[in-house]
Design a protein around this motif. Structure first.
Motif, PDB file in Angstrom:
ATOM      1  N   TRP A   1      75.523 118.525  62.172  1.00 10.00           N
ATOM      2  CA  TRP A   1      76.065 117.978  63.401  1.00 10.00           C
ATOM      3  C   TRP A   1      76.301 119.040  64.507  1.00 10.00           C
ATOM      4  O   TRP A   1      76.788 120.239  64.413  1.00 10.00           O
ATOM      5  CB  TRP A   1      77.617 117.649  62.948  1.00 10.00           C
ATOM      6  N   ASN A   2      76.025 118.877  65.890  1.00 14.68           N
ATOM      7  CA  ASN A   2      76.028 119.834  66.948  1.00 14.68           C
ATOM      8  C   ASN A   2      77.410 119.104  67.747  1.00 14.68           C
ATOM      9  O   ASN A   2      77.010 118.125  68.490  1.00 14.68           O
ATOM     10  CB  ASN A   2      74.952 119.925  67.529  1.00 14.68           C
TER      11      ASN A   2
ATOM     12  N   GLN B   1      66.298 110.705  67.997  1.00 14.90           N
ATOM     13  CA  GLN B   1      67.612 111.255  67.885  1.00 14.90           C
ATOM     14  C   GLN B   1      68.762 110.238  67.489  1.00 14.90           C
ATOM     15  O   GLN B   1      69.413 110.262  66.610  1.00 14.90           O
ATOM     16  CB  GLN B   1      67.955 111.864  69.356  1.00 14.90           C
TER      17      GLN B   1
ATOM     18  N   HIS C   1      75.406 115.157  68.863  1.00 11.43           N
ATOM     19  CA  HIS C   1      74.424 114.717  68.126  1.00 11.43           C
ATOM     20  C   HIS C   1      73.969 115.622  66.942  1.00 11.43           C
ATOM     21  O   HIS C   1      74.477 116.723  66.968  1.00 11.43           O
ATOM     22  CB  HIS C   1      73.083 114.490  69.185  1.00 11.43           C
ATOM     23  N   HIS C   2      73.342 114.952  66.266  1.00 13.16           N
ATOM     24  CA  HIS C   2      72.630 116.016  64.951  1.00 13.16           C
ATOM     25  C   HIS C   2      71.529 116.801  65.470  1.00 13.16           C
ATOM     26  O   HIS C   2      70.648 116.296  66.179  1.00 13.16           O
ATOM     27  CB  HIS C   2      72.452 115.258  63.856  1.00 13.16           C
ATOM     28  N   ASP C   3      71.576 118.032  65.281  1.00  9.03           N
ATOM     29  CA  ASP C   3      70.281 118.727  65.276  1.00  9.03           C
ATOM     30  C   ASP C   3      69.457 118.515  64.014  1.00  9.03           C
ATOM     31  O   ASP C   3      70.177 118.147  62.851  1.00  9.03           O
ATOM     32  CB  ASP C   3      70.594 120.306  65.458  1.00  9.03           C
TER      33      ASP C   3
ATOM     34  N   GLU D   1      62.086 120.232  63.067  1.00 12.96           N
ATOM     35  CA  GLU D   1      60.783 119.713  63.784  1.00 12.96           C
ATOM     36  C   GLU D   1      59.801 118.704  62.657  1.00 12.96           C
ATOM     37  O   GLU D   1      59.145 119.554  61.669  1.00 12.96           O
ATOM     38  CB  GLU D   1      60.386 120.980  64.440  1.00 12.96           C
TER      39      GLU D   1
ATOM     40  N   ASP E   1      70.915 110.012  64.118  1.00 14.30           N
ATOM     41  CA  ASP E   1      72.513 110.039  64.146  1.00 14.30           C
ATOM     42  C   ASP E   1      73.022 108.847  63.300  1.00 14.30           C
ATOM     43  O   ASP E   1      74.041 109.018  62.668  1.00 14.30           O
ATOM     44  CB  ASP E   1      72.868 110.064  65.716  1.00 14.30           C
TER      45      ASP E   1
ATOM     46  N   ARG F   1      76.771 118.908  71.737  1.00  9.77           N
ATOM     47  CA  ARG F   1      75.729 118.091  71.929  1.00  9.77           C
ATOM     48  C   ARG F   1      76.155 116.422  71.645  1.00  9.77           C
ATOM     49  O   ARG F   1      75.878 115.382  72.195  1.00  9.77           O
ATOM     50  CB  ARG F   1      74.410 118.051  71.277  1.00  9.77           C
TER      51      ARG F   1
ATOM     52  N   GLU G   1      67.739 121.994  58.463  1.00 13.26           N
ATOM     53  CA  GLU G   1      68.144 122.259  59.665  1.00 13.26           C
ATOM     54  C   GLU G   1      69.259 121.084  60.327  1.00 13.26           C
ATOM     55  O   GLU G   1      69.668 121.088  61.226  1.00 13.26           O
ATOM     56  CB  GLU G   1      66.901 122.444  60.712  1.00 13.26           C
TER      57      GLU G   1
END
Ligand code: BYC
Length: 323
Positions: free
Chosen positions: A258-259, A234, A264-266, A269, A238, A262, A255
């Motif tokens: 920026w969230n 993570q 943080h960036h989402d 997977e 970022d 949180r 996907e």
């Protein structure tokens, strides 16, 4: 060093002293008593790290003879030599745990010890030299700066110097890509294609997700690792997103966003089945990397023999002089 004390009482006292050192965030040093599992974990991680540095010379090393200018050649040559140096510091740190360099080499060549998955991907264009510097060394810095505070003294001290050099490596990669991005459309396309290929394998460098990382809990408790695989992944995402924006490349993850909640960036997977396959030996370049390493080791036999003969002679002369 690990011992098997005769008295159960002594065993308890040694364990308590070790636990207290870890709890105080102090260093364990080679002559201190340590649990056998702690020693084994360190040998596993430090050796894997050393092997990665040595195998990691191959993808970029292949481009030294094809560098586009004298300046680029000098930079690349220095970087690949630094990686050899990192391998040597790390092998030396590992030797303080009672395992010899020859044994470590044998463990690598027989496939019983691993090296980082990332070096099983090919470097197909000169842009890859830049991408390896920017993303692979960027990931390495993210993972390794906290290792400067690892609980085992010789490993932490080796990491301090390695991290300084890795920062230079990352900057040279970024500078190379920046230069290409200011060039022609074909050069910009080459950079984007390279980033597209490396992005997901680089995220895999941090290891499996925390819930599938068998070694993390113990390594964190012992202060061998300071952050979990997912925390570092993570942090890397970022850190890298604004750098990609400044460079003008797109990171290949629909996907990625920026969230706000949180902070943080989402992100998507990674394909964990791919990481498993590469670790098991089925990546694009595993066979080639090991064959090259084996050949280099055999080609270097005469150097090892000459160095041992020289050391023996010097030793004998020193002893004669001392008499
Ligand atoms: N590739 O329980 P986990 C560099 C293995 S050098 C291959 O999470 P751990 C550079 C793992 O070993 C980069 N194997 O393990 C050099 C374990 O297998 P074993 C190298 C991987 O140890 C030149 C199993 O999967 N950096 O950057 O807690 C030029 C389960 O994993 C990988 C280091 O070595 C992988 N990506 O955490 C440019 C840093 N991931 O051993 C750049 C130090 C996992 O149980 N090492 N495995 O059979 C670490 O920080 C940790 O060892 C790791 C894995 C985060 C890599």
């Amino acid at each position: 060093m690990t011992t098997t004390p005769a008295e159960p009482d002594l065993q308890e006292r040694l364990q308590a002293a070790f636990d207290a050192t870890i709890a105080r965030n102090d260093r364990i040093e080679p002559r201190d008593w340590m649990p056998e599992d702690y020693r084994r974990t360190l040998v596993r991680q430090i050796a894997q790290h050393a092997h990665s540095e040595i195998i990691g010379m191959q993808p970029e090393g292949a481009w030294i003879g094809r560098a586009p200018s004298l300046r680029r050649k000098a930079i690349l040559l220095a970087k690949v030599q630094d990686e050899a140096g990192h391998g040597l510091y790390l092998y030396s740190a590992c030797e303080t745990l009672g395992v010899s360099r020859a044994e470590l080499n044998e463990l690598l060549l027989s496939g019983r010890q691993k090296y980082s998955s990332i070096f099983n991907y090919p470097a197909l264009s000169y842009a890859d030299v830049g991408t390896i510097g920017w993303l692979v060394d960027g990931a390495a810095i993210c993972n390794q700066v906290p290792l400067c505070r690892t609980s085992y003294g010789p490993y932490g001290r080796a990491m301090i110097r390695i991290c300084k050099e890795e920062s230079f490596h990352q900057r040279q990669g970024y500078e190379l890509l920046m230069t290409m991005m200011r060039g022609t459309d074909a050069q910009r396309a080459m950079v984007q294609e390279s980033v597209d290929r490396f992005w997901w394998p680089v995220l895999m460098m941090f290891g499996p997700p925390d819930d599938r990382s068998p070694n993390s809990a113990r390594s964190l408790a012992w202060g061998v690792k300071r952050h979990s695989n997912d925390e570092l992944r993570q942090r890397f995402v970022d850190m890298t997103v604004p750098q990609a924006e400044a460079l003008g490349v797109t990171l290949p993850d629909p996907e990625l966003r920026w969230n706000e909640e949180r902070g943080h960036h989402d992100f998507g997977e990674p394909d964990w089945a791919e990481l498993d396959a590469v670790i098991r030996g089925n990546g694009p370049c595993n066979t080639q990397r090991m064959a090259h390493r084996r050949a280099a080791h055999e080609d270097g036999a005469w150097v090892r023999e000459a160095a041992s003969a020289f050391a023996e002679r010097t030793d004998r002369a020193d002893r004669a002089g001392a008499r």
